[in-house]
Write a protein that holds these residues in place. Structure first.
Motif: not given
Length: 195
Positions: A54-83
């Motif tokens: 999820g962290l990789c996806l967020a970083y790559k989308m920000e770097k490779m896609l044009e701002p405003g052309s996408w929305e992203l949600t990382l759904y995490e089942k836990n109260p904190h991230f980190g897998g």
């Protein structure tokens, strides 16, 4: 989409862009749209999990896609991230490959404390990464995707999300669904993916 919604009509490099969602419920099997060829459309992406993938996806989308052309949600089942590094805290938990190979190539960590880093140190690396790159803004904690059904007519996934702490359910949707839940979780996920 709450906090993860990207603003529409951003001014990028002096050019204003306005991205709309692609049309749904187009009558008939094929219809020529009243627009120019290859007009960009806004893309809505949902990711199961906010660990390394999820962290990789967020970083790559920000770097490779044009701002405003996408929305992203990382759904995490836990109260904190980190897998896996958030979930597994048993004594001696550590990486089974050399630490310098267990980081993002675009964000190296040359100062690992040991050759095989502990789970706590790896979790710290991901927390630091998310803080420095602003990845937390895409995360929805306590959000377990219970069901993802492809809706052919709308051209998107219908998502059912449950809060594991309260049991409350809610609905969402996405054009793209990324499984970032990790190999060890797939067996235990119990999620219905109907494609």
């Amino acid at each position: 989409m709450g906090g993860s919604e990207m603003p529409n009509g951003l001014n990028v490099n002096g050019y204003g862009h306005n991205y709309d969602y692609p049309p749904s419920h187009v009558d008939g099997p094929y219809k020529i749209l009243d627009q120019y060829h290859s007009k960009p459309a806004k893309l809505r992406v949902a990711c199961v999990g906010a660990g390394a993938s999820g962290l990789c996806l967020a970083y790559k989308m920000e770097k490779m896609l044009e701002p405003g052309s996408w929305e992203l949600t990382l759904y995490e089942k836990n109260p904190h991230f980190g897998g896996t590094w958030y979930e597994n805290t048993y004594p001696g938990v550590a990486c089974d490959i050399p630490s310098h190979d267990y980081n993002f190539t675009w964000d190296p960590k040359p100062d690992w404390s040991t050759f095989f880093a502990s789970g706590k140190e790896i979790q710290g690396y991901f927390e630091d990464f998310a803080e420095r790159h602003g990845s937390k803004r895409y995360m929805q904690m306590n959000s377990r995707i219970e069901e993802a059904i492809w809706n052919d007519a709308d051209g998107c996934y219908s998502l059912t999300i449950r809060n594991p702490r309260t049991g409350s359910m809610r609905k969402d949707w996405a054009h793209v669904l990324v499984n970032g839940s990790g190999e060890t979780l797939l067996f235990h996920l119990g999620c219905t993916l109907l494609i």
